[in-house]
Design a protein around this motif. Structure first.
Motif, PDB file in Angstrom:
ATOM      1  N   THR B 287       0.847  -1.240  -0.091  1.00 17.41           N
ATOM      2  CA  THR B 287      -0.068  -0.098  -0.093  1.00 17.41           C
ATOM      3  C   THR B 287       0.872   1.386  -0.069  1.00 17.41           C
ATOM      4  OG1 THR B 287      -0.056  -0.350   2.398  1.00 17.41           O
ATOM      5  CG2 THR B 287      -2.009  -1.073   1.133  1.00 17.41           C
ATOM      6  N   PRO B 288       0.327   2.329  -0.618  1.00 12.98           N
ATOM      7  CA  PRO B 288       1.225   3.470  -0.782  1.00 12.98           C
ATOM      8  C   PRO B 288       1.779   4.289   0.361  1.00 12.98           C
ATOM      9  CG  PRO B 288      -0.743   3.769  -2.105  1.00 12.98           C
ATOM     10  CD  PRO B 288      -0.875   2.453  -1.323  1.00 12.98           C
ATOM     11  N   ASN B 289       1.010   4.480   1.494  1.00  9.27           N
ATOM     12  CA  ASN B 289       1.415   5.201   2.683  1.00  9.27           C
ATOM     13  C   ASN B 289       2.432   4.202   3.243  1.00  9.27           C
ATOM     14  OD1 ASN B 289      -0.483   6.943   2.777  1.00  9.27           O
ATOM     15  ND2 ASN B 289      -1.846   6.161   4.237  1.00  9.27           N
ATOM     16  N   ALA B 290       2.385   2.804   3.526  1.00 13.15           N
ATOM     17  CA  ALA B 290       3.622   2.213   3.921  1.00 13.15           C
ATOM     18  C   ALA B 290       4.831   2.410   3.295  1.00 13.15           C
ATOM     19  CB  ALA B 290       3.273   0.665   4.007  1.00 13.15           C
ATOM     20  N   MET B 291       4.778   2.310   1.753  1.00 15.46           N
ATOM     21  CA  MET B 291       5.939   2.585   1.018  1.00 15.46           C
ATOM     22  C   MET B 291       6.511   3.878   0.738  1.00 15.46           C
ATOM     23  SD  MET B 291       6.378  -0.557   0.375  1.00 15.46           S
ATOM     24  CE  MET B 291       7.842  -0.328  -0.795  1.00 15.46           C
ATOM     25  N   LYS B 292       5.744   5.149   1.137  1.00 11.81           N
ATOM     26  CA  LYS B 292       6.258   6.548   0.581  1.00 11.81           C
ATOM     27  C   LYS B 292       7.570   6.575   1.386  1.00 11.81           C
ATOM     28  CE  LYS B 292       1.707   8.585   0.391  1.00 11.81           C
ATOM     29  NZ  LYS B 292       0.417   9.240   0.918  1.00 11.81           N
ATOM     30  N   PRO B 293       7.950   6.267   2.433  1.00 10.61           N
ATOM     31  CA  PRO B 293       9.425   6.586   2.981  1.00 10.61           C
ATOM     32  C   PRO B 293      10.288   6.029   1.869  1.00 10.61           C
ATOM     33  CG  PRO B 293       8.211   5.627   4.621  1.00 10.61           C
ATOM     34  CD  PRO B 293       7.197   5.526   3.579  1.00 10.61           C
ATOM     35  N   VAL B 295      10.170   5.113  -1.284  1.00  5.99           N
ATOM     36  CA  VAL B 295       9.924   5.519  -2.305  1.00  5.99           C
ATOM     37  C   VAL B 295      10.320   7.147  -2.581  1.00  5.99           C
ATOM     38  CG1 VAL B 295       8.302   6.182  -4.419  1.00  5.99           C
ATOM     39  CG2 VAL B 295       8.039   4.083  -3.248  1.00  5.99           C
ATOM     40  N   ASP B 296      10.085   7.782  -1.579  1.00  5.99           N
ATOM     41  CA  ASP B 296      10.756   9.075  -1.280  1.00  5.99           C
ATOM     42  C   ASP B 296      12.035   9.142  -1.534  1.00  5.99           C
ATOM     43  OD1 ASP B 296       8.224  10.372  -1.656  1.00  5.99           O
ATOM     44  OD2 ASP B 296       7.929  10.553   0.528  1.00  5.99           O
ATOM     45  N   ALA B 297      12.749   7.976  -0.665  1.00  5.77           N
ATOM     46  CA  ALA B 297      14.252   8.134  -0.477  1.00  5.77           C
ATOM     47  C   ALA B 297      14.790   7.522  -1.663  1.00  5.77           C
ATOM     48  CB  ALA B 297      14.282   7.326   0.607  1.00  5.77           C
ATOM     49  N   GLY B 298      14.184   7.093  -2.799  1.00  2.47           N
ATOM     50  CA  GLY B 298      14.545   6.601  -3.882  1.00  2.47           C
ATOM     51  C   GLY B 298      15.004   5.147  -3.838  1.00  2.47           C
ATOM     52  N   CYS B 299      14.695   4.346  -2.689  1.00  4.98           N
ATOM     53  CA  CYS B 299      15.338   2.920  -2.486  1.00  4.98           C
ATOM     54  C   CYS B 299      14.403   2.060  -3.148  1.00  4.98           C
ATOM     55  CB  CYS B 299      15.237   2.797  -1.009  1.00  4.98           C
ATOM     56  SG  CYS B 299      16.515   1.492  -0.664  1.00  4.98           S
ATOM     57  N   VAL B 300      13.074   2.491  -3.421  1.00  5.24           N
ATOM     58  CA  VAL B 300      11.921   1.620  -4.184  1.00  5.24           C
ATOM     59  C   VAL B 300      11.624   2.436  -5.351  1.00  5.24           C
ATOM     60  CG1 VAL B 300      10.039   0.390  -4.077  1.00  5.24           C
ATOM     61  CG2 VAL B 300      11.426   0.376  -2.046  1.00  5.24           C
ATOM     62  N   LYS B 301      11.575   1.939  -6.634  1.00  6.42           N
ATOM     63  CA  LYS B 301      11.119   2.685  -7.716  1.00  6.42           C
ATOM     64  C   LYS B 301       9.801   2.551  -8.080  1.00  6.42           C
ATOM     65  CE  LYS B 301      15.617   3.770  -9.597  1.00  6.42           C
ATOM     66  NZ  LYS B 301      16.578   2.776  -8.536  1.00  6.42           N
ATOM     67  N   SER B 302       9.310   0.998  -7.934  1.00  7.37           N
ATOM     68  CA  SER B 302       7.788   0.824  -8.323  1.00  7.37           C
ATOM     69  C   SER B 302       7.217   0.075  -7.243  1.00  7.37           C
ATOM     70  CB  SER B 302       7.898   0.310  -9.590  1.00  7.37           C
ATOM     71  OG  SER B 302       9.039  -0.520  -9.940  1.00  7.37           O
ATOM     72  N   VAL B 303       5.915   0.115  -6.987  1.00  4.43           N
ATOM     73  CA  VAL B 303       5.078  -0.570  -6.263  1.00  4.43           C
ATOM     74  C   VAL B 303       3.991  -1.018  -6.957  1.00  4.43           C
ATOM     75  CG1 VAL B 303       3.799  -0.289  -3.821  1.00  4.43           C
ATOM     76  CG2 VAL B 303       5.742   0.949  -3.932  1.00  4.43           C
ATOM     77  N   VAL B 304       3.475  -2.280  -6.815  1.00  2.00           N
ATOM     78  CA  VAL B 304       2.578  -2.709  -7.754  1.00  2.00           C
ATOM     79  C   VAL B 304       1.308  -3.020  -6.713  1.00  2.00           C
ATOM     80  CG1 VAL B 304       1.800  -4.425  -9.129  1.00  2.00           C
ATOM     81  CG2 VAL B 304       4.243  -3.841  -9.431  1.00  2.00           C
ATOM     82  N   LEU B 305       0.138  -2.237  -7.291  1.00  2.00           N
ATOM     83  CA  LEU B 305      -1.072  -2.799  -6.579  1.00  2.00           C
ATOM     84  C   LEU B 305      -2.256  -1.911  -7.060  1.00  2.00           C
ATOM     85  CD1 LEU B 305      -1.512  -4.090  -3.698  1.00  2.00           C
ATOM     86  CD2 LEU B 305      -2.142  -2.039  -2.930  1.00  2.00           C
ATOM     87  N   TRP B 306      -3.446  -2.561  -6.890  1.00  2.00           N
ATOM     88  CA  TRP B 306      -4.505  -1.987  -7.339  1.00  2.00           C
ATOM     89  C   TRP B 306      -5.088  -0.892  -6.230  1.00  2.00           C
ATOM     90  CZ3 TRP B 306      -3.243  -6.847  -6.362  1.00  2.00           C
ATOM     91  CH2 TRP B 306      -3.594  -7.174  -5.035  1.00  2.00           C
ATOM     92  N   ASN B 307      -5.964  -0.253  -6.346  1.00  4.78           N
ATOM     93  CA  ASN B 307      -6.498   0.823  -5.215  1.00  4.78           C
ATOM     94  C   ASN B 307      -7.467  -0.272  -4.626  1.00  4.78           C
ATOM     95  OD1 ASN B 307      -7.795   2.511  -3.526  1.00  4.78           O
ATOM     96  ND2 ASN B 307      -7.326   4.171  -5.182  1.00  4.78           N
ATOM     97  N   PRO B 308      -7.015  -0.677  -3.278  1.00  2.07           N
ATOM     98  CA  PRO B 308      -8.079  -1.497  -2.291  1.00  2.07           C
ATOM     99  C   PRO B 308      -9.233  -0.532  -2.043  1.00  2.07           C
ATOM    100  CG  PRO B 308      -6.251  -0.802  -1.168  1.00  2.07           C
ATOM    101  CD  PRO B 308      -5.772  -0.303  -2.355  1.00  2.07           C
ATOM    102  N   VAL B 309      -9.219   0.765  -1.873  1.00  4.52           N
ATOM    103  CA  VAL B 309     -10.260   1.309  -1.590  1.00  4.52           C
ATOM    104  C   VAL B 309     -11.482   1.254  -2.582  1.00  4.52           C
ATOM    105  CG1 VAL B 309     -11.267   3.766  -0.950  1.00  4.52           C
ATOM    106  CG2 VAL B 309      -9.091   2.935  -0.153  1.00  4.52           C
TER     107      VAL B 309
END
Lengths: 332, 368, 314
Positions: B287-293, B295-309
């Motif tokens: 989920t994006p909230n968990a991955m923001k730190p 991704v913002d730090a550039g350590c992760v480039k892509s997170v795959v998911l559908w939108n669970p909401v």
């Protein structure tokens, strides 16, 4: 679980023999760890790289810390199956404080006191309400687990401030969780061995009636032991909650069983009265090492649990055989 | 005696292990795979007749207020918190649906069945579910259909005839393609990589791993799968397992695939703390909230998911349409509020869309 | 002695069950329907079978934490025997029951021959048996059983869920064994004072081995019913069921220190828990709230019982 009054007639022999007979289980586990490291590192030398040792030792540090408190509870002849749920609740409390903007030390300290408070109730129900500990803590397990979900609704805690993440720090190149584990283990060991209070725990677990006759206030001691156990759960929570940038509102399944297992494999007799916290910490490290070793030697993780189960039985069996031999050696 | 027993058990164990068919990669299941074309041209959908179930003599619910219970795999994790939010949003928007979320506190098949059973007795109009086990949940869902209750699944399917419709977040082969394409792009076409999954028994994860193996074999044949490790839904264990992989393979390891919303951030944290950002690519479902730190730090480039909401939102709309009778077997699409028309595939599944890939540029736009 | 014991805890519990039924019945008109009550019987059978034998185990002063894992192992082997080894399903069921009994027998041997404390022995086999279930299954489920098999878990006989007959039968047999036979008396004697029991000529080890074997058998029987009810096998089946069973047994007044307890108490404990789970859900309480209440009821019942009768614990 009846209380067994085992007369501990130790034969007078050399210092080494005395050491081995006093710390048999700890020696067995330490040997198991050394053997495991020797075998696995022969297959893949990277197993002994400093980074991996850090992973192994710090990975289960929170379990080791929680197992210290559990060992004390078990030594007095009681048990706590609610500690996993308690750690979950404390982690959420800690995280909530951390993101609320309060000083981070508050987020570290409050769980310790909440843990003591909750377990003071548990201890009082056991000591003064005369309910067996397994019953109280079974009930507490439901209450804490259900209560946690009711309150959080399952939301995770994100955006933890970086300075909150204590377990990610290093001191003199060694991860903070390892310091916690070493200092708490040694401290608890010395305290239990060399203070009147600590020794009274063994007395209560060994023979409660005799302890009472000797003037130990058993009820108060039980409440105190559970409070100390709660404090260790709070300390374990700090390591658990600050390892990653997220706090889940669920705890690892069967966490309480892992903690109890570490304590009993470590040589804490479930009948009460014997065992040390050094053994439980070594056992927690051993679990972590086995998990890592299975990956290093490419054994299917499908068998992980079977290996741990067999290990429990083998280490306890080894200890029992050793004690039997000792008794025969003493002419019994 | 004990020795004989052990010998028998060991022999039995080894023999059965050999009998079992194995997927190419550990942790995958044995079902047939259908890898997408490498360039992404959609395969022509095979027309399939409606294979879902039908509720027995449901009362006329058209336009009336209905009470709906949402039973996710478990309550207490961020992902199902998000789907339940979507369901609540949709219910509020429609105004004629009363939705509650209730479920087991652990992903336990028996507890989930008991929860559903109680709601059948209570007499709800609709049940939304995400199955812990596709087969185990089916008898109780069939009982619900038999009681005239509208039953719609999302996230994790049951057997088709045990529910009316299933809202599919993204097809398994679509997720597999997104994951493997991202991995190959970030870590290199010949990168050695490892997988961190929940357990080998979790149906969705097992399906994705099998599909990834098939797609990689067809389109990125030089990617080198090293191993798959289990980490339950436990973030500290996920972190430890990822660390052990990093320690074991050293510089050889170029990528980690996280198969759960727990494993992916924990793996990213392990890579960050090991100082291996940029050397080891972390790609995964999260989920994006968990991955923001990360991704913002550039350590992760892509997170795959559908939108669970959106997934929960769509499921609520599909249930409403099924209750109203506007969504009938044979339909080719269904209106889902602000999401517009969604396509019907595989007979009785409704496709939410293609998997979404969160990157540094767009992850700030999402909050769940 | 039996009468006075019966009057103690079980009376309180029976009153509590009646109060709970009345209150819950007032909350929802769906609660006191025949369908619902029978269905609850169906849902509590697996825990019930295990709890009945667990009563014996706990009365001897022991405990069996491995029952959930035995359930998982038996379920997996049922599928493996039938599907992978191609045996007839009847034979596969029989063998699965044998394996469960054997697993319990091994517990008994470890506890009596090697003198392991039951908690440690079964904590070890809890991990061992579950690990074997996971290792053997390699995450594969076995599905697609013939229709007749589902009668056991999903069907009815004479208007009542099939497995409920089994539960009632086992409960009655167990109550008779525990209450009237020498076996029952031996069980209590071992729990009250094992050394005295040994000196008075009871074959203590043999009784214990038989009880742990029966515990394994009950778990395997629960496994067969469970597989039939959910129509598939999984290696994680029965996880945590040991705590549910122990909760029912201690709520039923069996002392965890041994020597005291009845099957009637266990059944009342079971019914109270199941009624709370079901009734609260029908009254609109979510399952997280329900488990909080069950925990509180467990503690309070034992507390009240202790306060009134001032006994029971050492």
């Amino acid at each position: 679980m009846s209380v067994e009054a085992a007369p501990s007639l130790r034969p007078q022999r050399g210092a080494l023999t005395r050491f081995v007979s006093a710390y048999g289980q700890e020696v067995v586990i330490a040997c198991a760890i050394v053997l495991l490291f020797a075998v696995v590192s022969a297959i893949n030398p990277r197993f002994l790289a400093p980074n991996n040792l850090n992973t192994i030792v710090s990975g289960n540090a929170y379990i080791a810390v929680a197992a210290i408190g559990m060992a004390m509870v078990i030594i007095t002849g009681h048990i706590d199956v609610s500690v996993g749920a308690l750690i979950g609740v404390l982690a959420t409390i800690s995280g909530t404080i951390a993101v609320s903007g309060a000083p981070v030390w508050l987020a570290w300290v409050v769980p310790i006191f909440v843990g003591m408070g909750v377990n003071a109730i548990v201890g009082a129900l056991i000591a003064y309400g005369r309910i067996p500990s397994i019953v109280v803590t079974l009930g507490m397990l439901s209450i804490l687990r259900g209560g946690l979900v009711s309150v959080t609704g399952g939301a995770w805690i994100n955006n933890l401030p970086p300075e909150f993440l204590l377990a990610q720090q290093r001191l003199l190149g060694v991860p903070v969780p390892v310091w916690f584990m070493i200092i708490l283990t040694i401290g608890a060991f010395l305290w239990m061995r060399y203070t009147a209070f600590g020794r009274s725990l063994y007395a209560i677990g060994g023979n409660a009636e005799a302890a009472r006759a000797a003037g130990i206030p058993i009820e108060r001691r039980i409440v105190q032991v559970f409070m100390i156990h709660g404090a260790f759960a709070g300390l374990a929570t700090i390591l658990f909650a600050t390892q990653l940038k997220i706090i889940q509102s669920t705890v690892p399944p069967n966490l309480e069983l892992t903690i109890i297992t570490a304590a009993v494999i470590g040589g804490v007799s479930i009948l009460g009265g014997t065992g040390t916290v050094i053994g439980s910490t070594l056992a927690a490290i051993l679990f972590s090492a086995i998990g890592s070793a299975l990956i290093f030697i490419n054994v299917s993780a499908y068998w992980l649990r079977a290996v741990i189960g067999a290990l429990i039985l083998v280490t306890v069996l080894a200890d029992m055989l050793r004690r039997n031999r000792e008794m025969q050696g003493a002419g019994r | 005696m004990l020795r004989t027993t052990l010998a028998v058990v060991t022999a039995l164990t080894l023999s059965t292990s050999l009998v079992q068919a194995q997927s190419a990669w550990t942790g995958g299941d044995e079902l047939p795979t259908s890898a997408l074309a490498c360039d992404g041209t959609a395969a022509t959908p095979v027309a399939k007749a409606y294979d879902g179930g039908v509720p027995t003599n449901p009362p006329d619910r058209k336009g009336k207020e209905i009470t709906v219970v949402d039973v996710p795999k478990l309550i207490g994790i961020g992902y199902f918190d998000a789907t339940s939010k979507g369901i609540a949003d949709a219910a509020k928007e429609m105004g004629n649906m009363k939705a509650t979320t209730d479920g087991p506190t652990e992903a336990n098949i028996d507890d989930q069945i008991t929860v559903i059973d109680n709601y059948i007795t209570q007499g709800v109009d609709g049940i939304l579910f995400a199955a812990n086990d596709p087969v185990a949940i089916s008898p109780v869902l069939k009982k619900a259909l038999g009681a005239g209750i509208n039953v719609v699944g999302y996230d994790a399917n049951s057997e088709p005839d045990a529910r009316q419709w299933f809202v599919n977040q993204a097809e398994f082969n679509g997720i597999a393609k997104a994951m493997i394409d991202s991995l190959a792009a970030e870590a290199g076409e010949d990168a050695p990589f490892a997988i961190v999954t929940s357990t080998f028994t979790t149906p969705n994860q097992a399906r994705w791993i099998a599909e990834m193996a098939a797609y990689a074999a067809a389109c990125h044949p030089n990617l080198k799968w090293l191993e798959t490790v289990e980490a339950q839904e436990d973030n500290i264990l996920s972190f430890n397992q990822a660390n052990t992989l990093i320690n074991k393979y050293g510089d050889e390891l170029k990528g980690i695939l996280g198969m759960t919303s727990v494993a992916t951030p924990a793996s990213a944290d392990a890579v960050t703390q090991a100082g291996k950002c940029g050397q080891i690519a972390v790609v995964g479902l999260a989920t994006p909230n968990a991955m923001k730190p990360y991704v913002d730090a550039g350590c992760v480039k892509s997170v795959v998911l559908w939108n669970p909401v959106d997934l929960g939102y769509a499921a609520a709309y599909v249930l409403r349409a099924a209750a109203d009778g506007t969504l009938q077997p044979g339909a080719t699409s269904v209106e889902a509020g602000k999401l517009g028309p969604l396509q019907v595939i595989n007979g009785s599944e409704i496709l939410l869309g293609a998997p979404f890939i969160f990157t540094k540029d767009n992850i700030g736009d999402f909050d769940f | 002695m039996t009468a006075s014991r019966f009057l103690r805890h079980e009376t309180i519990l029976a009153v509590l069950v009646v109060i709970a039924l009345i209150v819950l019945g007032a909350q929802s008109d769906k609660f006191f329907t025949l369908d619902n009550l029978l269905n609850q019987g169906r849902l509590m059978t697996e825990v019930g079978l295990i709890a009945i034998v667990m009563t014996f185990v706990i009365i001897t002063g022991g405990i069996d934490l491995s029952v959930g894992s035995i359930l998982g192992l038996s379920a997996i082997l049922l599928g493996v025997f039938w599907k992978n080894l191609g045996l007839p399903l009847e034979l596969a069921i029989f063998l699965a029951l044998c394996v469960g009994t054997l697993a319990g027998f091994v517990n008994g041997i470890i506890i009596t021959r090697f003198r392991f404390p039951p908690l440690i022995a079964t904590l070890g086999t809890l991990a061992l048996y579950r690990g074997m279930a996971e290792g053997i299954s390699q995450a594969r489920s076995v599905r697609g059983y013939p229709d007749w098999f589902y009668i056991l878990g999903q069907g009815q006989s004479f208007g009542i869920p099939t497995q409920l007959w089994l539960l009632v039968f086992v409960a009655i047999v167990a109550a008779i064994i525990l209450g009237t036979t020498t076996w029952g008396r031996a069980t209590y004697a071992i729990g009250s004072n094992e050394t005295a029991a040994r000196f008075s000529g009871l074959r203590v080890d043999w009784v214990k081995i038989a009880i742990y074997s029966a515990s394994g058998f009950a778990a395997a029987l629960a496994a067969v019913i469970f597989v039939s009810r959910v129509s598939t096998t999984r290696s994680d089946m029965g996880t945590g069921i040991e705590l549910d069973a122990i909760t029912a047994v201690v709520l039923g007044g069996t002392s965890i220190f041994g020597g005291k307890g009845t099957i009637v108490g266990t059944m009342l404990g079971l019914i109270l828990i199941q009624a709370l789970k079901n009734g609260l859900s029908l009254a609109g309480v979510k399952s997280d709230g329900t488990i909080v209440l069950i925990g509180a009821v467990l503690i309070l019942t034992i507390l009240v019982s202790n306060v009134i009768y001032r006994g029971g614990t050492r």
